[in-house]
Design an enzyme around this catalytic site. Structure first.
Site, mmCIF file in Angstrom:
data_model
loop_
_atom_site.group_PDB
_atom_site.id
_atom_site.type_symbol
_atom_site.label_atom_id
_atom_site.label_comp_id
_atom_site.label_asym_id
_atom_site.label_seq_id
_atom_site.Cartn_x
_atom_site.Cartn_y
_atom_site.Cartn_z
ATOM 1 N N ASP A 159 -20.253 30.512 73.489
ATOM 2 C CA ASP A 159 -20.916 31.196 74.595
ATOM 3 C C ASP A 159 -22.144 31.979 74.140
ATOM 4 O O ASP A 159 -22.293 32.315 72.958
ATOM 5 C CB ASP A 159 -19.956 32.183 75.260
ATOM 6 C CG ASP A 159 -18.859 31.498 76.055
ATOM 7 O OD1 ASP A 159 -18.758 30.256 75.972
ATOM 8 O OD2 ASP A 159 -18.089 32.198 76.739
ATOM 9 N N HIS B 254 -18.582 32.561 70.024
ATOM 10 C CA HIS B 254 -19.968 32.852 70.410
ATOM 11 C C HIS B 254 -20.892 32.384 69.295
ATOM 12 O O HIS B 254 -20.641 32.672 68.118
ATOM 13 C CB HIS B 254 -20.148 34.354 70.660
ATOM 14 C CG HIS B 254 -19.290 34.875 71.763
ATOM 15 N ND1 HIS B 254 -17.934 35.144 71.592
ATOM 16 C CD2 HIS B 254 -19.565 35.148 73.059
ATOM 17 C CE1 HIS B 254 -17.429 35.573 72.742
ATOM 18 N NE2 HIS B 254 -18.398 35.595 73.654
#
Length: 469
Positions: A283, A425
């Site tokens: 992400d 992430h």
């Protein structure tokens, strides 16, 4: 002459006048049919029949071909006459006719194919009977001149071949390339499922078998009907030899190039449904310095992942999207600037996603089908308004908080399991370092590293392989 006789003459004359007036008014209302039969200048042995009526309150124009082949001509005439009689009956029973809203019927046709072996005629029927909008319907008739029979889809293929599965596979993979059609994946999948009804409307042509999908079958109704022509060579192992014969199936006129066609078999997934798989997702990117390290590790281990990007970062690094896609990875939508969508008005939440979608499409030409809400915060109203698949996760190492590559690696590996989705992430150096280790170790443990879409497909294939009790 007696008074009674005079009155009889007067009444008779009056009846004639009233009848004549009624006849004239009826002629004005319903009109008089004119019939014309002429030779088709493009196709030998074919005549064109035209029925025209232009009344004050209703009109119709009916066109159809005659082939001087009894079975085929009978079916065509029956179709045209039935539609016309139903239209006339509807008009005769109407109570609210209006010359400004004349009832209308228009039947026209296209000679899609005409050869020694077979013909395909596609009829378009438009009807207006006072409602707000008229209706348009299509019918395609395929007739084999050699066998003197009408053709259903199953008649084209060799017995004991799973032709529907192959048609479904080719059609789905080809149509989903269209951004407008791929927006509603469930409808597209349903409309191209291996069901005979889904492929019932077709035209057997010179080099193609062309399939017609009514509005709302494979895409939203406002997008209208859809068409796909599949090259016969893709079906050569299942199509009957007589329909592969080039000489017998050569059209008398040069056929136009299909607007949408499948000319190559889609590449089959190299994934093994019997081998464990896991979906790594990243992400908040892209970030050139860190995302690139993850992409290199995926490439080295022949793995794929899904990158849920932010619109605000796509603006700065649009070129990174091509790098992501080039390796067979997937791009997902993660909003524009990462707000908790449930705290926004619905229209603002939708803008967050739609603006990002447009940025991704502009930068890469790719249309994401999956959305991950920031913080996992969403609700039914948001999901419905966005119209995308919502992807959450099973494993969260909280890499954004601990920022320690070894701890992140340990957390992911200790919770990894077949069919799970991992959240990380790709904007942190510690996460990128951990991802490189995780990718290598999971591959070593025998995992297939797959995108979210690939994991969905694998689960579907596994379900289909499950024996029915």
């Amino acid at each position: 002459m007696s008074v009674k006789g005079k009155w009889s003459i007067v009444l008779f004359a009056l009846a004639v006048v009233i009848g004549a007036v009624a006849f004239f008014q009826n002629q004005q209302a319903s009109g008089t049919e004119k019939k014309n039969v002429k030779q088709d200048t493009n196709y030998k042995n074919v005549e064109i029949v035209t029925l025209v009526n232009d009344g004050k309150f209703m009109r119709y124009a009916v066109n159809y071909p005659l082939f001087h082949q009894k079975e085929l001509d009978d079916k065509i005439q029956s179709y045209a006459n039935s539609a016309l009689e139903h239209f006339k009956k509807t008009f005769s029973e109407a109570k609210d006719i209006d010359e400004h809203k004349r009832y209308e019927l228009n039947i026209d046709y296209e000679m899609v194919h005409y050869a020694k072996q077979s013909a395909a005629i596609r009829f378009t029927t438009y009807t207006y009977t006072g409602q707000q909008n008229g209706t348009t319907n299509h019918l395609t008739i395929n007739f084999d001149f050699q066998k003197k029979t009408f053709l259903d889809t199953k008649d084209l293929f060799l017995p004991k071949t799973n032709y529907l599965k192959k048609l479904s596979y080719i059609t789905y993979t080809e149509l989903r390339k269209d951004k407008t059609l791929s927006k509603d994946q469930p409808l597209l999948q349903k409309g191209t499922a291996p069901d005979a009804q889904n492929f019932s409307q077709f035209a057997l042509k010179d080099k193609y078998v062309e399939f017609y999908f009514p509005a709302s079958q494979v895409a939203a109704e406002d997008l209208g009907p859809q068409t796909l022509a599949i090259k016969k060579t893709l079906l050569k192992d299942i199509l009957k030899p007589e329909y592969m014969d080039k000489l017998k199936n050569k059209n008398e006129m040069k056929e136009p190039n299909p607007k949408r066609k499948a000319v190559k078999l889609p590449q089959k997934s190299k994934l093994d449904p019997n081998k464990k798989a896991i979906a790594l997702t990243f992400d908040d990117g892209p970030n050139p310095a860190t995302t690139s390290k993850i992409l290199d590790a995926l490439k080295a281990n022949k793995g794929h992942a899904t990158f849920f990007v932010l619109g605000s970062r796509v603006q700065y690094y649009p070129g990174m999207l091509a790098d992501i896609l080039k390796g067979g990875n997937e791009i997902g939508n993660h909003s524009y600037n990462h707000p908790l969508l449930t705290r926004l008005p619905l229209d603002e939440a939708v803008i967050q996603v739609k603006d990002t979608q447009q940025l991704i499409e502009k930068a890469s030409g790719y249309t994401p089908t999956h959305f991950r809400p920031p913080y996992g915060g969403t609700n039914q109203d948001i999901n419905h308004a966005i119209g995308m698949k919502v992807t959450l996760w099973d494993v969260d190492p909280e890499d954004w908080k601990i920022r320690n590559s070894q701890q992140i690696t340990n957390r992911v590996l200790s919770h990894a399991a077949d069919g799970r989705t991992v959240l990380m992430h790709d904007i942190y150096e510690s996460s990128a370092q951990a991802a490189v280790k995780i990718i290598h170790e999971l591959t070593k443990q025998g995992y297939q590293l797959v995108t979210v879409s690939e994991l969905e497909q694998l689960k579907k294939e596994r379900h289909e392989q499950t024996p029915v009790e």
